[in-house]
Design an enzyme around this catalytic site. Structure first.
Site, mmCIF file in Angstrom:
data_model
loop_
_atom_site.group_PDB
_atom_site.id
_atom_site.type_symbol
_atom_site.label_atom_id
_atom_site.label_comp_id
_atom_site.label_asym_id
_atom_site.label_seq_id
_atom_site.Cartn_x
_atom_site.Cartn_y
_atom_site.Cartn_z
ATOM 1 N N CYS A 134 17.193 -23.852 -15.814
ATOM 2 C CA CYS A 134 16.358 -22.728 -16.256
ATOM 3 C C CYS A 134 16.320 -22.666 -17.771
ATOM 4 O O CYS A 134 17.261 -22.168 -18.402
ATOM 5 C CB CYS A 134 16.886 -21.415 -15.675
ATOM 6 S SG CYS A 134 15.893 -19.976 -16.150
ATOM 7 N N CYS A 137 16.393 -19.117 -19.133
ATOM 8 C CA CYS A 137 17.715 -18.490 -19.059
ATOM 9 C C CYS A 137 18.644 -18.998 -20.149
ATOM 10 O O CYS A 137 19.369 -18.216 -20.778
ATOM 11 C CB CYS A 137 18.360 -18.775 -17.700
ATOM 12 S SG CYS A 137 17.351 -18.370 -16.271
ATOM 13 N N ASP A 138 18.657 -20.307 -20.369
ATOM 14 C CA ASP A 138 19.704 -20.930 -21.175
ATOM 15 C C ASP A 138 19.240 -21.561 -22.476
ATOM 16 O O ASP A 138 20.058 -22.016 -23.279
ATOM 17 C CB ASP A 138 20.418 -22.004 -20.339
ATOM 18 C CG ASP A 138 21.085 -21.414 -19.108
ATOM 19 O OD1 ASP A 138 21.544 -20.263 -19.181
ATOM 20 O OD2 ASP A 138 21.144 -22.106 -18.077
#
Length: 311
Positions: A134, A137-138
């Site tokens: 992701c 996300c990261d």
């Protein structure tokens, strides 16, 4: 046979949020946590984009917070999984992996979706240490660093473009000689000076002492032109798709061609009365914890309204 007003299947942000709302509505929800209690976020080291945690939070800590909050409002949280359902004849029957049969008045499906991986041992070795599925996300953790995105579809292009706004260099590792993405996405990637597309490359391994430091690739793998190539990277992002965890429901609940549960527009309602879907199992687009939590709330509110309407 056990009876329940509301059975929730799944223990990610969608499932736990549904349990919090259902519990506060005095539905005494029964939640099955599944094979991965806490969901995908338990595989994430630090979460920085979920509201309420200004300094970030460990994924396991956040999911434990949600679990304890659900239990505070009376949720009965059980380990194990629902392995079979029967939604025929106007009944909602579920069977767990201990052969227990439950008849529910409402069901909230929040089983999530699993990211597809290449199947390399190194993906597990470096999970949370440079390997991610992701970028949204990261990606923040890789500012001004070098990363690689595996995949050649629209999702891979979107993630590469997103990462190019954060990172100093983005490789796209594409096993074919072309991108499967739409023309508009292909053009955007090709025009982006920070993105380098490595066509005809396959990843065969990762390396690094305290996290990912590089990837071992093979160019023209399996041909007489095969060539070993190493690239130096700090992050390795998989963008080869997700598989929604919905197989057990497909006989009764409508899904799209990829297996995502179909819901009424703007609603968690499925084609089966009393059955609702929340989180990534019904969301092929966003796949964010805060979105999943929101749909979990929606599903619980709809379950309460449904129960009030059929009394």
């Amino acid at each position: 046979m056990e009876q329940s007003k509301c059975v929730i299947i799944g223990s990610g942000p969608a499932g736990y949020t549904a349990a919090i709302y259902a519990g506060r509505a005095n539905l005494r929800p029964l939640l099955y946590s599944g094979l991965q209690p806490g969901g995908q976020l338990t595989q994430t080291t630090t979460i920085e984009n979920f509201p309420g945690y200004p300094d970030g939070v460990d994924g396991n800590v956040m999911m434990d917070d949600l679990r304890r909050q659900a239990e505070r409002f009376g949720a009965d949280i059980r380990s194990g999984a629902i392995v079979r359902v029967d939604f025929s004849g106007g009944k909602l029957r579920l069977y767990d992996d201990n052969d227990r049969e439950i008849e529910a008045r409402t069901v909230i499906i929040a089983t999530g979706a699993s990211a597809k991986y290449l199947g390399l041992d190194d993906e597990k070795k470096y999970a949370g240490q440079g390997v991610s599925a992701c970028a949204t996300c990261d990606g923040f953790f890789y500012r001004k660093k070098r990363v690689a995105v595996v995949g050649g579809g629209d999702t891979a292009c979107e993630e590469a473009i997103y990462l190019s706004g954060l990172c100093s260099k983005v490789y796209m590792i594409v096993r074919k000689s072309y991108l499967r993405a739409s023309d508009v996405m292909r053009r955007r990637v090709e025009k982006n000076g920070k993105i380098e597309i490595l066509y005809n490359h396959n990843t065969v391994g990762l390396y690094g002492e305290n996290g990912v430091e590089g990837a071992h690739l093979l160019k023209f793998m399996g041909t007489d032109k095969e060539e070993a190539v190493d690239i130096a990277i700090d992050g390795f992002f998989l963008a080869i798709g997700h598989k929604p965890n919905t197989d057990v429901f497909k006989e009764f609940v409508a899904t799209d061609e990829a297996g995502y549960i179909k819901t009424e527009p703007g609603s968690p309602r499925t084609n089966v009365p009393g059955v609702f879907a929340a989180g990534d199992c019904a969301d092929p687009h966003y796949r964010q914890a805060v979105v999943a939590a929101g749909t979990g709330c929606m599903a619980a509110l709809e379950a309460e309204r449904y129960l009030n309407s059929v009394v």
